[in-house]
Design a protein around this motif. Sequence first.
Motif, PDB file in Angstrom:
ATOM      1  N   ASN A  51       0.773  -1.243   0.000  1.00  0.00           N
ATOM      2  CA  ASN A  51       0.000   0.000   0.000  1.00  0.00           C
ATOM      3  C   ASN A  51       0.803   1.290   0.000  1.00  0.00           C
ATOM      4  O   ASN A  51       0.226   2.366  -0.172  1.00  0.00           O
ATOM      5  CB  ASN A  51      -0.931   0.011   1.225  1.00  0.00           C
ATOM      6  CG  ASN A  51      -1.921  -1.140   1.207  1.00  0.00           C
ATOM      7  OD1 ASN A  51      -2.919  -1.112   0.508  1.00  0.00           O
ATOM      8  ND2 ASN A  51      -1.624  -2.170   2.000  1.00  0.00           N
ATOM      9  N   ILE A  66      -6.891   0.014  -0.257  1.00  0.00           N
ATOM     10  CA  ILE A  66      -6.415  -1.099   0.546  1.00  0.00           C
ATOM     11  C   ILE A  66      -7.427  -2.243   0.520  1.00  0.00           C
ATOM     12  O   ILE A  66      -8.635  -2.011   0.544  1.00  0.00           O
ATOM     13  CB  ILE A  66      -6.127  -0.644   1.994  1.00  0.00           C
ATOM     14  CG1 ILE A  66      -5.402  -1.746   2.773  1.00  0.00           C
ATOM     15  CG2 ILE A  66      -7.388  -0.194   2.688  1.00  0.00           C
ATOM     16  CD1 ILE A  66      -4.907  -1.304   4.133  1.00  0.00           C
ATOM     17  N   ASP A  70      -5.683  -6.855   3.627  1.00  0.00           N
ATOM     18  CA  ASP A  70      -4.660  -6.033   4.277  1.00  0.00           C
ATOM     19  C   ASP A  70      -5.205  -5.322   5.513  1.00  0.00           C
ATOM     20  O   ASP A  70      -4.493  -5.145   6.505  1.00  0.00           O
ATOM     21  CB  ASP A  70      -4.081  -5.016   3.294  1.00  0.00           C
ATOM     22  CG  ASP A  70      -2.949  -5.596   2.460  1.00  0.00           C
ATOM     23  OD1 ASP A  70      -2.471  -6.695   2.800  1.00  0.00           O
ATOM     24  OD2 ASP A  70      -2.542  -4.950   1.483  1.00  0.00           O
TER      25      ASP A  70
END
Length: 259
Positions: A51, A66, A70
């Motif tokens: 990210n 995202i 994650d």
Amino acid sequence: MKYLIIFFCSLLSFSTVAAPKADLWAYWNSSNEKSTQVIDHSAWQGVLNHNLTVKGQNHLFGYANITAQDKQALKGYITTLTKQDPLQFNKKEQFAYWVNLYNALTVELILDNYPTKSITKLGGVFSFGPWDKDITTINGKKLTLNDIEHRILRPIWKDKRIHYAVNCASLGCPNLASQAFTSSNTEALLKQAESEFVNSTKGVNIQNGMVQLSSIFEWYAVDFDGESGVIKYLTQFHPELKQIKKKPSYDYNWALNEG
């Protein structure tokens, strides 16, 4: 009455911007230097890998894109850290623990309140930012982000480069490191973060005989031995500062470090 309210709010905002002093929370100033335990920060590293991108002098976090995986990894990592007792580790492991926890909590805070233009919007009507809000509990003790930075990291380690390690999710801030801190890479990452920031225009901007510095050097001048100490310190990186007699101005960009 309206103007009195506006005046009161402006005074409140000014006071909340003032930087907290380093004020040791003695409970956390303990360690087990015989411990060889190593804390696993691989989950945080994975979140960063997926990210964080570099654009010019900024490291930008992809809050908007995202993945759910994650997000879950981030929450799981934070939970794992907060269930551990940092006092059972040696000081090197502790330093990495606190810096990574601070940064991971900040990212989680933004994600939980996204979209937002700035972290300063998350503190409520009468607060400048969320730094004094209870954000986690460790060893049964509630902590804020300010507790971690100003009552643990700064007073225990007394390293000015801590200001380059903790990230406030803003473009004016020293960059969120692309590597998770560990006991073995901390010194290298601190040196890198220091070099990147003081050599960036958001850290030090010299143009036409004028100097504009990051507000970090104003807020935390005490950590650099005062304003004269700040200039002396920065002259190591910018020798031309010796020739400039005018006092520096200060600036900080609170816009979200979004990419």
